[in-house]
Design an enzyme around this catalytic site. Structure first.
Site, PDB file in Angstrom:
ATOM      1  N   SER A  27       0.822  -1.210   0.000  1.00 49.93           N
ATOM      2  CA  SER A  27       0.000   0.000   0.000  1.00 49.93           C
ATOM      3  C   SER A  27       0.857   1.262   0.000  1.00 49.93           C
ATOM      4  O   SER A  27       1.953   1.285   0.567  1.00 49.93           O
ATOM      5  CB  SER A  27      -0.877  -0.020   1.255  1.00 49.93           C
ATOM      6  OG  SER A  27      -1.346   1.272   1.546  1.00 49.93           O
TER       7      SER A  27
ATOM      8  N   ASP B 185     -12.076  -8.973  -3.948  1.00 42.53           N
ATOM      9  CA  ASP B 185     -11.762  -9.095  -2.525  1.00 42.53           C
ATOM     10  C   ASP B 185     -12.928  -8.611  -1.687  1.00 42.53           C
ATOM     11  O   ASP B 185     -13.864  -7.979  -2.180  1.00 42.53           O
ATOM     12  CB  ASP B 185     -10.444  -8.397  -2.154  1.00 42.53           C
ATOM     13  CG  ASP B 185     -10.513  -6.877  -2.184  1.00 42.53           C
ATOM     14  OD1 ASP B 185     -11.608  -6.288  -2.050  1.00 42.53           O
ATOM     15  OD2 ASP B 185      -9.433  -6.264  -2.328  1.00 42.53           O
TER      16      ASP B 185
ATOM     17  N   THR C   2      -6.182   2.287  -6.797  1.00 43.88           N
ATOM     18  CA  THR C   2      -7.414   2.108  -6.017  1.00 43.88           C
ATOM     19  C   THR C   2      -8.340   3.283  -6.289  1.00 43.88           C
ATOM     20  O   THR C   2      -7.951   4.441  -6.114  1.00 43.88           O
ATOM     21  CB  THR C   2      -7.071   1.987  -4.524  1.00 43.88           C
ATOM     22  OG1 THR C   2      -6.283   0.800  -4.355  1.00 43.88           O
ATOM     23  CG2 THR C   2      -8.327   1.869  -3.667  1.00 43.88           C
TER      24      THR C   2
ATOM     25  N   GLY D 119      -7.256  -9.353   2.531  1.00 44.27           N
ATOM     26  CA  GLY D 119      -6.785  -8.243   3.360  1.00 44.27           C
ATOM     27  C   GLY D 119      -6.682  -8.686   4.805  1.00 44.27           C
ATOM     28  O   GLY D 119      -5.608  -8.992   5.326  1.00 44.27           O
TER      29      GLY D 119
ATOM     30  N   GLY E 175     -14.179 -10.125   2.408  1.00 43.92           N
ATOM     31  CA  GLY E 175     -14.854 -11.192   3.146  1.00 43.92           C
ATOM     32  C   GLY E 175     -14.315 -12.588   2.924  1.00 43.92           C
ATOM     33  O   GLY E 175     -14.922 -13.546   3.397  1.00 43.92           O
TER      34      GLY E 175
ATOM     35  N   TYR F  85      -2.280   5.467  -4.331  1.00 39.51           N
ATOM     36  CA  TYR F  85      -3.405   6.375  -4.206  1.00 39.51           C
ATOM     37  C   TYR F  85      -3.023   7.622  -4.974  1.00 39.51           C
ATOM     38  O   TYR F  85      -1.852   8.013  -4.991  1.00 39.51           O
ATOM     39  CB  TYR F  85      -3.628   6.766  -2.743  1.00 39.51           C
ATOM     40  CG  TYR F  85      -4.340   5.739  -1.914  1.00 39.51           C
ATOM     41  CD1 TYR F  85      -5.567   5.210  -2.315  1.00 39.51           C
ATOM     42  CD2 TYR F  85      -3.813   5.325  -0.699  1.00 39.51           C
ATOM     43  CE1 TYR F  85      -6.234   4.283  -1.529  1.00 39.51           C
ATOM     44  CE2 TYR F  85      -4.478   4.400   0.095  1.00 39.51           C
ATOM     45  CZ  TYR F  85      -5.687   3.888  -0.328  1.00 39.51           C
ATOM     46  OH  TYR F  85      -6.350   2.986   0.449  1.00 39.51           O
TER      47      TYR F  85
ATOM     48  N   ARG G 145     -14.868  -0.586   4.084  1.00 35.79           N
ATOM     49  CA  ARG G 145     -14.330   0.548   4.850  1.00 35.79           C
ATOM     50  C   ARG G 145     -14.664   1.891   4.220  1.00 35.79           C
ATOM     51  O   ARG G 145     -14.323   2.934   4.754  1.00 35.79           O
ATOM     52  CB  ARG G 145     -12.802   0.413   4.960  1.00 35.79           C
ATOM     53  CG  ARG G 145     -12.391  -0.806   5.735  1.00 35.79           C
ATOM     54  CD  ARG G 145     -10.926  -1.148   5.541  1.00 35.79           C
ATOM     55  NE  ARG G 145      -9.992  -0.310   6.266  1.00 35.79           N
ATOM     56  CZ  ARG G 145      -9.699  -0.425   7.552  1.00 35.79           C
ATOM     57  NH1 ARG G 145     -10.318  -1.342   8.274  1.00 35.79           N
ATOM     58  NH2 ARG G 145      -8.811   0.351   8.126  1.00 35.79           N
TER      59      ARG G 145
HETATM   60  C1  LIG Z   1      -6.599  -2.206   7.823  1.00 33.36           C
HETATM   61  C2  LIG Z   1      -6.848  -2.107   6.343  1.00 33.36           C
HETATM   62  C3  LIG Z   1      -6.126  -1.194   5.594  1.00 33.36           C
HETATM   63  C4  LIG Z   1      -6.353  -1.096   4.219  1.00 33.36           C
HETATM   64  N1  LIG Z   1      -5.577  -0.240   3.488  1.00 33.36           N
HETATM   65  C5  LIG Z   1      -5.730  -0.194   2.143  1.00 33.36           C
HETATM   66  C6  LIG Z   1      -4.862   0.599   1.355  1.00 33.36           C
HETATM   67  O1  LIG Z   1      -3.971   1.267   1.860  1.00 33.36           O
HETATM   68  N2  LIG Z   1      -5.066   0.586   0.007  1.00 33.36           N
HETATM   69  C7  LIG Z   1      -6.050  -0.153  -0.600  1.00 33.36           C
HETATM   70  O2  LIG Z   1      -6.194  -0.132  -1.823  1.00 33.36           O
HETATM   71  N3  LIG Z   1      -6.872  -0.923   0.134  1.00 33.36           N
HETATM   72  C8  LIG Z   1      -6.718  -0.973   1.483  1.00 33.36           C
HETATM   73  N4  LIG Z   1      -7.539  -1.791   2.217  1.00 33.36           N
HETATM   74  C9  LIG Z   1      -8.526  -2.635   1.533  1.00 33.36           C
HETATM   75  C10 LIG Z   1      -7.904  -3.969   1.119  1.00 33.36           C
HETATM   76  O3  LIG Z   1      -6.980  -3.818   0.071  1.00 33.36           O
HETATM   77  C11 LIG Z   1      -8.978  -4.957   0.639  1.00 33.36           C
HETATM   78  O4  LIG Z   1      -9.741  -4.359  -0.368  1.00 33.36           O
HETATM   79  C12 LIG Z   1      -9.888  -5.450   1.762  1.00 33.36           C
HETATM   80  O5  LIG Z   1      -9.169  -5.603   2.961  1.00 33.36           O
HETATM   81  C13 LIG Z   1     -10.509  -6.777   1.362  1.00 33.36           C
HETATM   82  O6  LIG Z   1     -11.404  -7.222   2.324  1.00 33.36           O
HETATM   83  P1  LIG Z   1     -11.024  -8.294   3.472  1.00 33.36           P
HETATM   84  O7  LIG Z   1     -10.230  -7.537   4.481  1.00 33.36           O
HETATM   85  O8  LIG Z   1     -12.339  -8.729   3.965  1.00 33.36           O
HETATM   86  O9  LIG Z   1     -10.193  -9.389   2.830  1.00 33.36           O
HETATM   87  C14 LIG Z   1      -7.334  -1.903   3.590  1.00 33.36           C
HETATM   88  C15 LIG Z   1      -8.058  -2.815   4.362  1.00 33.36           C
HETATM   89  C16 LIG Z   1      -7.828  -2.932   5.716  1.00 33.36           C
HETATM   90  C17 LIG Z   1      -8.612  -3.944   6.498  1.00 33.36           C
END
Ligand SMILES: Cc1cc2nc3c(=O)[nH]c(=O)nc-3n(C[C@H](O)[C@H](O)[C@H](O)COP(=O)(O)O)c2cc1C
Length: 382
Positions: A110, A311, A160, A334, A313, A134, A283
């Protein structure tokens, strides 16, 4: 025996992480936006599909390798980019990258990671590395990040697109969670309740978002809360900008955060090599549709012109089979490896991958299939 070796599921790794981390830090990783409807919906969507097993087939040998972006991957799985991992486990980004390298699957770094583009290239080589950028208000800074990823031989750039602004993550507000930390009375008590975690932070220092060093960013803004990291991101970022990035980047381009078929088609026509159907793990937009629900139409809309990943879940090997049966080429994970690393560092991240691999193989055997290419819609109850 290491703590994570006793975990038999991703859920058990989550419980271990919860026990080790202060509440505010655990909630930052675990939580979603607003009422967390999309977070829950991502998970619930998997239970709406049922696999129809076939029996009496020789499944004594199962192969789970596949290709991703034209290269072999040992599993139909890649690590999703996640920010701030070092706040859960010091050196956590490198720990996950090493686990991915051991498993021979791609690792996504990231922009807001706590390890730099170069550190990952050095410590996780020769694994496959993807850099997630980003688009920041400071475009020159974004361009420089992309150039650094190119110089460090990252195979793919992940853009993203579901974060024009930060999601409203209310757990962070309630917990006073901010990066850098805000030492309110509530937080000091919370941090002190997890002495092992607190000691690691004291001994090694609080991590920083290394890729953002030099940017006048939230990382330097004492009033920032983690859920408002979006303030540096550019809400004016649009298709023309994506086209410009495509022209600058020589490697593979992955567009992450697609939910609508028109957007999927447009990203393909612009030159994307792969899409990730995603809502950022629930999120960002709450009340957004579950990623799995968006997948079949997108897979049908773009056909074989690009690879479609998903992605959100994924916690079980059977989830991987379901996603592939609905048209995904691979899944990103993730939180699964995040829980693992927060529970037990590199051993925990590897344990998460062991669990998912084992469950994937077992699910395939129970379904009567011996290779990834045999997974298709015929496995699903129609
Ligand atoms: C703590 C956390 C930080 C994340 N940070 C980023 C990020 O910096 N860039 C990004 O594209 N997605 C980020 N994501 C989203 C993840 O890339 C991914 O889409 C997501 O975690 C998938 O869902 P899952 O956690 O249920 O596997 C983040 C997710 C979490 C849980």
């Amino acid at each position: 025996m290491r703590a994570s070796a006793r975990a038999h599921s991703i859920d058990e790794l989550r419980a271990l992480a919860k026990r080790r981390l202060p509440r505010a830090v655990f909630d930052f990783f675990d939580g979603g936006a607003e009422e967390e409807l999309t977070l829950a919906g991502n998970r619930a969507a998997f239970s709406q599909h049922h696999l129809v097993p076939r029996v009496l087939r020789d499944v004594s040998r199962v192969s789970v390798d596949t290709t991703l972006l034209g290269k072999r991957s040992a599993l139909p799985l890649a690590i999703a980019p996640t920010g701030a991992v070092g706040f859960g486990w010091r050196g956590g980004d490198i720990a996950i990258a090493r686990s991915a390298a051991r498993y021979d699957i791609p690792y996504g770094l990231s922009t807001s990671a706590t390890a730099s583009i170069e550190a990952i290239a050095e410590h996780a080589a020769p694994s496959r590395r993807w850099f997630q950028a980003y688009v920041l208000r400071n475009r020159a800074f974004t361009d420089a990040l992309i150039e650094r990823a190119q110089a460090a031989n990252y195979e793919a750039l992940v853009i993203t697109v579901d974060l024009p602004v930060g999601g409203k993550r209310e757990r962070d507000f309630r917990n006073h969670f901010a990066i850098p930390f805000r030492y309110t009375a509530r937080n000091v008590l919370d941090f002190a309740s997890r002495p092992r975690w607190a000691l690691a932070m004291l001994l090694h220092g609080v991590p920083e978002m290394s890729n953002l060093r030099g940017l006048d960013s939230v990382a330097n803004n004492a009033n920032a809360t983690a859920s408002s990291v979006g303030r540096n991101y550019d809400p004016s970022f649009n298709w023309n900008d994506l086209e410009r990035i495509r022209a600058r980047w020589n490697g593979k381009l992955i567009v992450k955060g697609i939910a609508h078929t028109d957007d999927a088609r447009r990203a393909v026509s612009l030159g994307a090599d792969a899409l990730v159907v995603s809502n950022h793990g629930g999120r960002q937009l709450d009340a957004g549709m579950p990623a799995l629900a968006a997948l079949p139409a997108i897979a049908a809309a773009v056909g074989d012109s690009v690879e479609v990943m998903i992605d959100g879940g994924v916690r079980r090997g059977s989830d991987i089979v379901t996603a592939l049966a609905l048209g995904a080429k691979a899944v990103l994970i993730g939180r699964a490896t995040l829980y693992g690393v927060c529970a037990d560092g590199e051993a925990g991240a590897t344990r998460a991958l062991d669990i998912l691999r084992d469950e994937l193989v077992r699910t395939m055997q129970l379904c009567g299939i011996a290779s990834i290419s045999e997974i298709g819609p015929h496995l699903l109850q129609q």
